[in-house]
Write a protein that holds these residues in place. Structure first.
Motif, mmCIF file in Angstrom:
data_model
loop_
_atom_site.group_PDB
_atom_site.id
_atom_site.type_symbol
_atom_site.label_atom_id
_atom_site.label_comp_id
_atom_site.label_asym_id
_atom_site.label_seq_id
_atom_site.Cartn_x
_atom_site.Cartn_y
_atom_site.Cartn_z
ATOM 1 N N LYS A 4 0.734 -1.214 0.037
ATOM 2 C CA LYS A 4 0.080 0.089 0.116
ATOM 3 C C LYS A 4 0.869 1.229 -0.163
ATOM 4 N N GLN A 5 2.013 1.067 0.688
ATOM 5 C CA GLN A 5 2.741 2.464 0.734
ATOM 6 C C GLN A 5 3.819 2.352 -0.236
ATOM 7 N N LYS A 6 3.963 1.498 -1.137
ATOM 8 C CA LYS A 6 4.722 1.591 -2.151
ATOM 9 C C LYS A 6 4.564 2.334 -3.488
ATOM 10 N N THR A 7 5.284 3.180 -4.130
ATOM 11 C CA THR A 7 4.797 4.118 -5.144
ATOM 12 C C THR A 7 5.243 3.289 -6.697
ATOM 13 N N ASN A 8 4.655 3.932 -7.349
ATOM 14 C CA ASN A 8 4.672 3.468 -8.899
ATOM 15 C C ASN A 8 6.407 3.356 -9.151
ATOM 16 N N ALA A 9 7.183 4.180 -8.456
ATOM 17 C CA ALA A 9 8.632 4.252 -8.748
ATOM 18 C C ALA A 9 9.303 2.892 -8.036
ATOM 19 N N CYS A 10 8.754 2.310 -7.057
ATOM 20 C CA CYS A 10 9.192 1.386 -5.922
ATOM 21 C C CYS A 10 8.671 0.404 -6.864
ATOM 22 N N ARG A 11 7.474 0.132 -7.514
ATOM 23 C CA ARG A 11 7.163 -0.952 -8.014
ATOM 24 C C ARG A 11 7.907 -1.356 -9.382
ATOM 25 N N ILE A 12 8.434 -0.194 -10.123
ATOM 26 C CA ILE A 12 9.131 -0.317 -11.366
ATOM 27 C C ILE A 12 10.643 -0.946 -10.970
ATOM 28 N N LEU A 13 11.029 -0.437 -9.726
ATOM 29 C CA LEU A 13 12.461 -0.959 -9.439
ATOM 30 C C LEU A 13 12.043 -2.390 -8.931
ATOM 31 N N ASP A 14 11.083 -2.893 -8.365
ATOM 32 C CA ASP A 14 10.919 -4.142 -7.876
ATOM 33 C C ASP A 14 10.699 -4.973 -8.987
ATOM 34 N N GLN A 15 9.815 -4.443 -10.205
ATOM 35 C CA GLN A 15 9.954 -5.401 -11.282
ATOM 36 C C GLN A 15 11.503 -5.692 -12.106
ATOM 37 N N HIS A 16 12.133 -4.829 -11.974
ATOM 38 C CA HIS A 16 13.417 -5.101 -12.497
ATOM 39 C C HIS A 16 14.511 -5.393 -11.738
ATOM 40 N N LYS A 17 14.116 -5.968 -10.312
ATOM 41 C CA LYS A 17 14.986 -6.343 -9.439
ATOM 42 C C LYS A 17 16.088 -5.454 -9.055
ATOM 43 N N ILE A 18 15.857 -4.390 -8.831
ATOM 44 C CA ILE A 18 16.934 -3.249 -8.450
ATOM 45 C C ILE A 18 16.685 -3.177 -7.017
ATOM 46 N N SER A 19 17.957 -3.088 -6.336
ATOM 47 C CA SER A 19 18.054 -3.160 -4.960
ATOM 48 C C SER A 19 18.025 -1.447 -4.739
ATOM 49 N N TYR A 20 17.112 -1.374 -3.446
ATOM 50 C CA TYR A 20 17.098 0.343 -3.237
ATOM 51 C C TYR A 20 16.669 0.124 -1.543
ATOM 52 N N ILE A 21 16.649 1.409 -0.988
ATOM 53 C CA ILE A 21 16.218 1.436 0.350
ATOM 54 C C ILE A 21 15.406 2.497 0.422
ATOM 55 N N LEU A 22 14.244 2.367 1.041
ATOM 56 C CA LEU A 22 13.326 3.503 1.096
ATOM 57 C C LEU A 22 13.482 4.420 2.529
ATOM 58 N N HIS A 23 13.322 5.508 2.553
ATOM 59 C CA HIS A 23 13.534 6.430 3.744
ATOM 60 C C HIS A 23 12.302 7.126 3.816
ATOM 61 N N GLU A 24 11.592 7.139 4.646
ATOM 62 C CA GLU A 24 10.500 7.898 5.169
ATOM 63 C C GLU A 24 10.863 9.057 5.940
ATOM 64 N N TYR A 25 10.394 10.198 5.796
ATOM 65 C CA TYR A 25 10.416 11.324 6.815
ATOM 66 C C TYR A 25 9.160 11.884 6.793
ATOM 67 N N TYR A 26 8.865 12.559 8.055
ATOM 68 C CA TYR A 26 7.443 12.952 8.468
ATOM 69 C C TYR A 26 7.349 14.413 8.441
ATOM 70 N N ASP A 27 8.074 15.304 8.038
ATOM 71 C CA ASP A 27 8.102 16.785 8.025
ATOM 72 C C ASP A 27 7.658 17.128 6.704
ATOM 73 N N SER A 28 6.317 17.616 6.612
ATOM 74 C CA SER A 28 5.692 17.986 5.371
ATOM 75 C C SER A 28 6.224 19.275 4.853
ATOM 76 N N THR A 29 6.891 20.036 5.752
ATOM 77 C CA THR A 29 7.581 21.283 5.053
ATOM 78 C C THR A 29 9.104 21.176 4.477
ATOM 79 N N ALA A 30 9.495 19.805 4.573
ATOM 80 C CA ALA A 30 10.740 19.554 4.077
ATOM 81 C C ALA A 30 10.631 19.086 2.557
ATOM 82 N N ILE A 31 10.634 20.029 1.727
ATOM 83 C CA ILE A 31 10.313 19.729 0.298
ATOM 84 C C ILE A 31 11.585 19.986 -0.649
ATOM 85 N N SER A 32 12.381 20.998 -0.114
ATOM 86 C CA SER A 32 13.709 21.072 -1.136
ATOM 87 C C SER A 32 14.655 19.998 -0.793
ATOM 88 N N GLY A 33 15.517 19.851 -1.673
ATOM 89 C CA GLY A 33 16.657 18.691 -1.612
ATOM 90 C C GLY A 33 17.367 19.055 -0.342
#
Length: 159
Positions: A4-33
């Protein structure tokens, strides 16, 4: 992480068996890089932002640059063979890419656009990109990114 929490980008990486790590942050004001880098306690030069631009020809381009850098519009235009290039209006981003500002991933956009990444990205073992929603970042090897999207590297930032 649940499907449910996976995004389209995550699903594409999963389909291609690409290793990645997800990092979640909860600050809605943190939009800039830079905000995201600070929140995740990572170097600004490892957090990358996805920018969508339009050339004078009307073509759209995706540029991926580190949060620590500023895109050089003249260099970017020259690299993609345009006379000039500019950021698209923020209000047009979601309709064009399927992503909102602060959650735009180069993976899984509605359409495929010519994509250029800052050339020094390939010198790094890992970079962080938006996973396709505000508050979620992908940690990925930049060489693996090339396995799921057609990408060129170029000198597109200010010195």
């Amino acid at each position: 992480m649940s499907k449910k929490q996976k995004t389209n980008a995550c699903r594409i990486l999963d389909q291609h068996k690409i290793s990645y790590i997800l990092h979640e942050y909860y600050d809605s004001t943190a939009i800039s890089g830079k905000d995201v880098a600070d929140f995740l306690n990572e170097n600004h030069d490892e957090i990358y932002k996805t920018l969508v631009l339009q050339g004078k020809s009307g073509e759209y381009y995706v540029m991926i640059v580190s949060a620590a850098a500023k895109i050089d519009l003249k260099k970017a235009a020259k690299f993609v063979g345009e006379k000039s290039i500019q950021m698209i209006p923020q209000k047009d981003l979601e309709a064009l890419t399927g992503y909102v500002h602060g959650g735009c991933s180069p993976i899984g956009m509605k359409k495929i656009f010519k994509t250029v990444i800052q050339s020094d990205a390939f010198e790094k073992e890992k970079i962080y990109l938006s996973a396709g929603r505000v508050g979620l970042q992908l940690e990925i090897n930049p060489n693996d990114l090339q396995k799921v999207i057609s990408i060129q590297s170029g000198d597109i930032i200010e010195e």
